[in-house]
Scaffold this motif. Structure first.
Motif, PDB file in Angstrom:
ATOM      1  N   SER A  40       0.832  -1.202   0.000  1.00 49.73           N
ATOM      2  CA  SER A  40       0.000   0.000   0.000  1.00 49.73           C
ATOM      3  C   SER A  40       0.865   1.250   0.000  1.00 49.73           C
ATOM      4  O   SER A  40       1.997   1.239   0.480  1.00 49.73           O
ATOM      5  CB  SER A  40      -0.890   0.027   1.244  1.00 49.73           C
ATOM      6  N   ARG A  55      -4.790   6.394   2.130  1.00 47.22           N
ATOM      7  CA  ARG A  55      -4.251   5.527   1.078  1.00 47.22           C
ATOM      8  C   ARG A  55      -4.190   6.307  -0.237  1.00 47.22           C
ATOM      9  O   ARG A  55      -5.129   6.978  -0.620  1.00 47.22           O
ATOM     10  CB  ARG A  55      -5.143   4.298   0.912  1.00 47.22           C
ATOM     11  N   GLY A 108      -2.830   0.985  -3.864  1.00 50.25           N
ATOM     12  CA  GLY A 108      -3.041  -0.325  -3.249  1.00 50.25           C
ATOM     13  C   GLY A 108      -4.508  -0.483  -2.884  1.00 50.25           C
ATOM     14  O   GLY A 108      -5.314   0.431  -3.050  1.00 50.25           O
TER      15      GLY A 108
END
Length: 176
Positions: free
Chosen positions: A90, A150, A153
């Motif tokens: 990620s 985020r 990912g």
């Protein structure tokens, strides 16, 4: 230092004037040192012993905050350590934000940003350390927080902490 003995009146007058200026500067420096020395160094900190997540962190999420009293014209250093474990490789944005309040949200004034990654899926990352500085904070109560979101990912991530491996956020007054 003592005043000059008047052998030559002009030299003695210049010496005494320079001596008076040195004494004045010394007195001003003592006042400045007294006003700042007591606040230099570590002035606040927080310790987190519970994890944040696991989550996909699709919105900017607070991972740790600390409240302190800021002074005008000071520079502050914020140091935070944390660990995370991700379900995939990620990528995250990490924001440092502040607000002149008892809490800070993801709309607080930004003073820091970095891209980071979750590393090898399923494995603990080594400790990560953020060191950031900010000046010009408003005088009075200020809350600083670090947020993650985020940026790539798709799995979940856990920003881990427990009693044996806490996460810390420190505030240091580093002067003017």
């Amino acid at each position: 230092m003592t005043d000059a003995v008047a052998n030559t009146v002009a030299v003695a007058a210049e010496y005494n004037k320079a001596l008076a200026n040195i004494r004045d500067l010394d007195a001003r420096l003592r006042v400045l040192e007294a006003a700042t020395a007591s606040s230099l160094g570590r002035i606040a900190g927080s310790r987190r012993t519970t994890g944040v997540g696991p989550s996909a962190f699709t919105t900017e999420t607070l991972i740790q905050a600390v409240t302190f009293t800021a002074q005008n014209g000071r520079r502050y250093r914020f140091t935070m350590d944390y660990q995370n474990v991700a379900a995939d490789t990620s990528y995250f944005g990490v924001w440092g934000r502040y607000a002149a309040a008892a809490t800070v949200t993801n709309t607080g004034t930004q003073f820091y940003y970095r891209d980071t990654s979750g590393g090898t899926p399923g494995n603990w990352e080594g400790p990560k350390v953020i060191i950031a500085e900010a000046a010009g904070l408003p005088a009075g109560q200020v809350t600083v927080g670090f947020f993650v979101r985020r940026t790539g990912g798709s799995g979940s991530t856990d920003f881990r902490a427990d009693a044996g491996q806490p996460s810390f956020l420190w505030v240091d007054d580093v002067g003017i």
